[in-house]
Scaffold this motif. Sequence first.
Motif, mmCIF file in Angstrom:
data_model
loop_
_atom_site.group_PDB
_atom_site.id
_atom_site.type_symbol
_atom_site.label_atom_id
_atom_site.label_comp_id
_atom_site.label_asym_id
_atom_site.label_seq_id
_atom_site.Cartn_x
_atom_site.Cartn_y
_atom_site.Cartn_z
ATOM 1 N N TYR A 183 0.793 -1.231 0.000
ATOM 2 C CA TYR A 183 0.000 0.000 0.000
ATOM 3 C C TYR A 183 0.828 1.285 0.000
ATOM 4 C CZ TYR A 183 0.372 1.048 5.021
ATOM 5 O OH TYR A 183 0.823 1.399 6.264
ATOM 6 N N GLN A 184 1.952 1.312 0.709
ATOM 7 C CA GLN A 184 2.740 2.554 0.741
ATOM 8 C C GLN A 184 3.370 2.844 -0.623
ATOM 9 O OE1 GLN A 184 4.849 1.224 4.259
ATOM 10 N NE2 GLN A 184 4.079 2.998 5.393
ATOM 11 N N GLU A 185 3.858 1.796 -1.302
ATOM 12 C CA GLU A 185 4.408 1.980 -2.655
ATOM 13 C C GLU A 185 3.316 2.403 -3.627
ATOM 14 O OE1 GLU A 185 6.997 -1.062 -4.331
ATOM 15 O OE2 GLU A 185 7.384 -1.776 -2.282
ATOM 16 N N ALA A 243 0.611 4.112 -2.936
ATOM 17 C CA ALA A 243 0.296 5.519 -2.679
ATOM 18 C C ALA A 243 1.337 6.427 -3.331
ATOM 19 C CB ALA A 243 0.220 5.782 -1.187
ATOM 20 N N ASP A 244 2.600 6.040 -3.258
ATOM 21 C CA ASP A 244 3.668 6.839 -3.863
ATOM 22 C C ASP A 244 3.546 6.920 -5.380
ATOM 23 O OD1 ASP A 244 4.799 7.393 -1.403
ATOM 24 O OD2 ASP A 244 6.346 5.833 -1.569
ATOM 25 N N ARG A 245 3.005 5.881 -5.999
ATOM 26 C CA ARG A 245 2.920 5.834 -7.459
ATOM 27 C C ARG A 245 1.697 6.559 -8.019
ATOM 28 N NH1 ARG A 245 4.256 0.655 -11.214
ATOM 29 N NH2 ARG A 245 6.023 0.634 -9.793
ATOM 30 N N CYS A 246 0.689 6.801 -7.192
ATOM 31 C CA CYS A 246 -0.547 7.433 -7.661
ATOM 32 C C CYS A 246 -0.314 8.870 -8.110
ATOM 33 C CB CYS A 246 -1.594 7.462 -6.545
ATOM 34 S SG CYS A 246 -2.394 5.909 -6.313
ATOM 35 N N PRO A 297 -3.617 13.035 -5.657
ATOM 36 C CA PRO A 297 -3.417 13.152 -4.209
ATOM 37 C C PRO A 297 -4.541 12.500 -3.398
ATOM 38 C CG PRO A 297 -2.978 15.250 -5.277
ATOM 39 C CD PRO A 297 -3.573 14.348 -6.316
ATOM 40 N N ALA A 357 -3.933 8.741 -3.428
ATOM 41 C CA ALA A 357 -2.825 8.377 -2.538
ATOM 42 C C ALA A 357 -3.267 8.439 -1.074
ATOM 43 C CB ALA A 357 -1.638 9.299 -2.781
ATOM 44 N N GLU A 358 -4.011 9.472 -0.720
ATOM 45 C CA GLU A 358 -4.481 9.630 0.655
ATOM 46 C C GLU A 358 -5.405 8.475 1.050
ATOM 47 O OE1 GLU A 358 -7.429 12.621 3.031
ATOM 48 O OE2 GLU A 358 -6.010 13.540 1.631
ATOM 49 N N LEU A 414 -3.356 5.371 1.729
ATOM 50 C CA LEU A 414 -2.637 5.460 3.000
ATOM 51 C C LEU A 414 -3.558 5.254 4.207
ATOM 52 C CD1 LEU A 414 -0.146 8.356 2.217
ATOM 53 C CD2 LEU A 414 0.377 5.910 2.485
#
Length: 155
Positions: free
Chosen positions: A129-131, A133-136, A139, A142-143, A146
């Motif tokens: 999930y963190q990766e 969010a970084d790729r989206c 915003p 991504a939020e 997260l």
Amino acid sequence: MTPHKIPESVLVVIYTPALDVLLIERAKQPGFWQSVTGSKDTLDEPWVETAIREVQEETGIVVGSPEVPEPALADWAVENVYEIYPVWRHRYAPGVTHNTERVFGLCVPHGTPVTLAPREHTQYVWLPYQEAADRCFSPSNAEAILQLPQRITLR
């Protein structure tokens, strides 16, 4: 003439119990990775129906099937209002500048097959999930990703 898009859409974060998130790449915007999104077909279409339809259209995943029962789809009761990028405003009625996005989560079993709509998306990836969010690109997307760890403990 194509009817104008309704400025009400869904964002569906599809994830596994291990919190791997499905991202799909837009066909017309290489490098634009996102969760499932899509607008209502009619103003009175319920949010949940929009979410179920868009998931099936964009990924081939059928909510309500034995593999992905309806309770796997959760309405997070979160709405994001954001400005529509000028490049996409021509799809909406004149003067429409903002969209309301309703957020859902969909938990699917690991290994759930994905069949993309080729005119809309070119490839997909499952990421922690963190990766993801970084790729989206978005915003709000991504939020939402997260928030997954907190969201699954609330269910």
